[in-house]
Design an enzyme around this catalytic site. Structure first.
Site, PDB file in Angstrom:
ATOM      1  N   ASP A   1      -3.232   6.128  -3.470  1.00 31.95           N
ATOM      2  CA  ASP A   1      -2.120   5.824  -2.530  1.00 31.95           C
ATOM      3  C   ASP A   1      -1.587   4.790  -3.195  1.00 31.95           C
ATOM      4  O   ASP A   1      -2.090   4.488  -4.741  1.00 31.95           O
ATOM      5  CB  ASP A   1      -2.644   5.232  -1.321  1.00 31.95           C
ATOM      6  CG  ASP A   1      -3.612   3.698  -1.264  1.00 31.95           C
ATOM      7  OD1 ASP A   1      -3.482   3.447  -2.429  1.00 31.95           O
ATOM      8  OD2 ASP A   1      -3.319   3.520  -0.192  1.00 31.95           O
TER       9      ASP A   1
ATOM     10  N   SER B   1       0.336  -1.496   0.319  1.00 28.80           N
ATOM     11  CA  SER B   1      -0.214   0.333   0.112  1.00 28.80           C
ATOM     12  C   SER B   1       1.097   1.119   0.489  1.00 28.80           C
ATOM     13  O   SER B   1       1.322   1.204  -0.663  1.00 28.80           O
ATOM     14  CB  SER B   1      -0.486  -0.072   1.368  1.00 28.80           C
ATOM     15  OG  SER B   1      -2.127   1.426   1.264  1.00 28.80           O
TER      16      SER B   1
ATOM     17  N   ASP C   1      -5.999   1.603  -3.838  1.00 26.47           N
ATOM     18  CA  ASP C   1      -7.499   1.630  -3.599  1.00 26.47           C
ATOM     19  C   ASP C   1      -8.311   2.699  -2.257  1.00 26.47           C
ATOM     20  O   ASP C   1      -9.396   2.652  -1.867  1.00 26.47           O
ATOM     21  CB  ASP C   1      -7.542   0.200  -2.831  1.00 26.47           C
ATOM     22  CG  ASP C   1      -6.350   0.665  -1.026  1.00 26.47           C
ATOM     23  OD1 ASP C   1      -5.939   1.055  -1.405  1.00 26.47           O
ATOM     24  OD2 ASP C   1      -7.060  -0.754  -0.683  1.00 26.47           O
TER      25      ASP C   1
ATOM     26  N   ASP D   1      -1.406   1.060  -3.517  1.00 26.52           N
ATOM     27  CA  ASP D   1      -2.406   0.002  -4.090  1.00 26.52           C
ATOM     28  C   ASP D   1      -3.380   0.859  -4.743  1.00 26.52           C
ATOM     29  O   ASP D   1      -4.985  -0.118  -5.390  1.00 26.52           O
ATOM     30  CB  ASP D   1      -2.579  -0.758  -3.191  1.00 26.52           C
ATOM     31  CG  ASP D   1      -2.890  -0.690  -2.150  1.00 26.52           C
ATOM     32  OD1 ASP D   1      -3.055   0.179  -2.246  1.00 26.52           O
ATOM     33  OD2 ASP D   1      -3.543  -1.358  -1.577  1.00 26.52           O
TER      34      ASP D   1
END
Length: 477
Positions: free
Chosen positions: A256, A106, A260, A258
């Site tokens: 961010d 992340s 999500d 990743d």
């Protein structure tokens, strides 16, 4: 995996909700192979499909291959998804009704990697629902070697690209084709948003929308050469804020690593709080399902989102339900309640139509639809949903978190306050003028403070008094 390892302790990398560690120290390819085997065995996935993808971090491709080796050795049929965002995994897991993993850390720095896991149908896996069972079996396999497979057939490996299907599905959920033309700056932070944004909002996969996209750091680079891919930190929004002003854009979006989570900047270069986005999307989703005949739709929010969220939900004819912080709790409550939408202060947004999973992209599309469906600037549109003053999350490194919290409670002893201990400790003024929450981090050595008041003059003295107590003799820095 033929040998054994005494160097990796998976307790270091398995957290309450996912797996995260330093590459080469707490996670390596041998450990990932063992985790792949344990994932299949614990979830009884032999003979079934398992989805495997990863982000742009340097180790994600190697780890994906290692996981596939372990999973196929134990009989699963692995579908390699290649480069994906975390919400692409959730889409694929829901659409294909298959368990899966995505390799990502992340927003963490480049030396980290990790795993977000999903059961079939994008159902979450946490410490309470099998994650630690996977950890323990993987540690056994890592220490002792994988069991001999005997006559059991090994699984197969195939490939599938889900980006186009993911983009088309999101566009079905929110139609942006008729909004007024908008100019926006998008900061992908060299993360997966650099791939998903052109696919969903641009014209690389589908027809163009009335959106002019000014890209910042769309190059996929897991070393994060420009700034950390963590928009929760104000420092990492500065390039986006400057670009919004430079280009006279209608808004800015920051994803961010990743992709999500999505953060929103208005035309003045100022951020809209995730609570405001939660309220805005909740009102839209309530109206949508009410138009289809659904009465009293449920909206989930965690206990440290603004109290404006349940107020807007109730005013719109919905039913607000409070839960603990954390995606596994939100997702479980989404499923139990049949909730249409859920939001967190950390910019995770969950949708029933997205398999109860979180997707920052879909939340961003709701903001674009709301903004593009009327003539007000985003600052005026968003102000309606931010009637209170929030402190933001403030972290303190504390040796004895329980003692620090007890000292804060002692400070308010005898005052007209209410106390709740759902997730950490929440103290609320009896007259409703302010609230604060102290919550120990599950993953870091911090005591987290959040607070909100009717005005800055009300909440700031409370904030300062509490932090002075927390950062007193118990603090390590």
């Amino acid at each position: 995996m033929k040998g054994v390892s005494e160097e990796i302790d998976l307790n270091q990398s398995f957290k309450a909700y996912d797996v995260r560690g330093v590459v080469g120290e707490s996670l390596n390819a041998e450990a990932i192979e063992a985790i792949g085997a344990a994932f299949v065995d614990v979830l009884s996935l032999a003979g079934k499909d398992v989805l495997v993808g990863g982000d742009m971090r340097p180790s994600s491709a190697e780890f994906s291959q290692a996981f596939a080796r372990g999973a196929t050795y134990r009989g699963a049929n692995v579908i390699m998804l290649g480069l994906i965002s975390t919400d692409e995994l959730y889409f694929a897991s829901g659409k294909l009704d298959a368990a899966g993993v995505v390799f990502t850390a992340s927003h963490n720095p480049a030396q980290y990697n990790g795993i977000k896991m999903s059961k079939a149908g994008a159902r979450p896996i946490s410490s309470a629902t099998g994650l630690f069972d996977i950890r323990d079996l993987a540690q056994q396999y890592l220490d002792e070697g994988l069991p001999v497979s005997g006559d059991a057939p090994q699984g197969t490996i195939s490939e599938r690209d889900v980006l186009a299907d993911y983009a088309a599905y999101l566009r079905e959920l929110v139609d942006l084709s008729a909004i007024r033309p908008l100019k926006m700056v998008v900061d992908a932070g060299n993360g997966m948003g650099g791939m998903t944004t052109p696919a969903v909002l641009g014209d690389t996969v589908l027809a163009a929308l009335p959106l002019e996209i000014i890209p910042l750091y769309f190059e996929l680079d897991g070393t994060f050469p420009n700034h950390p891919a963590n928009p929760l930190e104000p420092e990492n929004l500065k390039d986006l804020q400057a670009a919004v002003l430079e280009h006279s854009a209608d808004l800015g979006l920051a994803f961010d690593g990743d992709a999500d989570r999505c953060f929103v900047i208005d035309e003045r270069g100022l951020p809209l709080s995730p609570s405001a986005i939660t309220a805005l999307v909740a009102v839209r989703e309530i109206a949508r399902v009410q138009a289809a005949g659904e009465a009293n739709p449920v909206i989930i929010h965690n206990l440290i989102t603004s109290k404006a969220v349940p107020e807007f939900v109730a005013k719109s004819g919905g039913t607000p339900v409070m839960t603990r912080v954390g995606h596994s709790f939100i997702k479980a409550e989404m499923a139990t309640q049949g909730a249409v939408f859920g939001g967190e202060h950390s910019a995770h947004y969950y949708f029933r139509d997205f398999y109860n999973a979180d997707t920052g992209m879909l939340a961003a599309m709701h903001v674009l639809a709301a903004l593009g469906g009327q003539d007000l600037p985003l600052s005026e549109l968003g102000a309606e949903y931010e009637p209170y003053v929030a402190t933001g999350e403030i972290n303190s490194q504390v040796e004895d978190k329980e003692a620090a919290t007890a000292s804060v409670l002692a400070h308010f002893d005898g005052q007209p306050v209410d106390v709740m201990t759902m997730d950490g400790t929440t103290i609320s003024a009896a007259d409703g003028s302010w609230w604060i929450n102290l919550r120990p981090s599950n993953t870091e050595p911090y005591l987290r403070f959040n607070g909100e008041g009717r005005t800055a003059e009300i909440i700031e003295p409370v904030r300062d008094a509490v932090l002075a107590i927390v950062r007193g003799e118990n603090a390590t820095n």
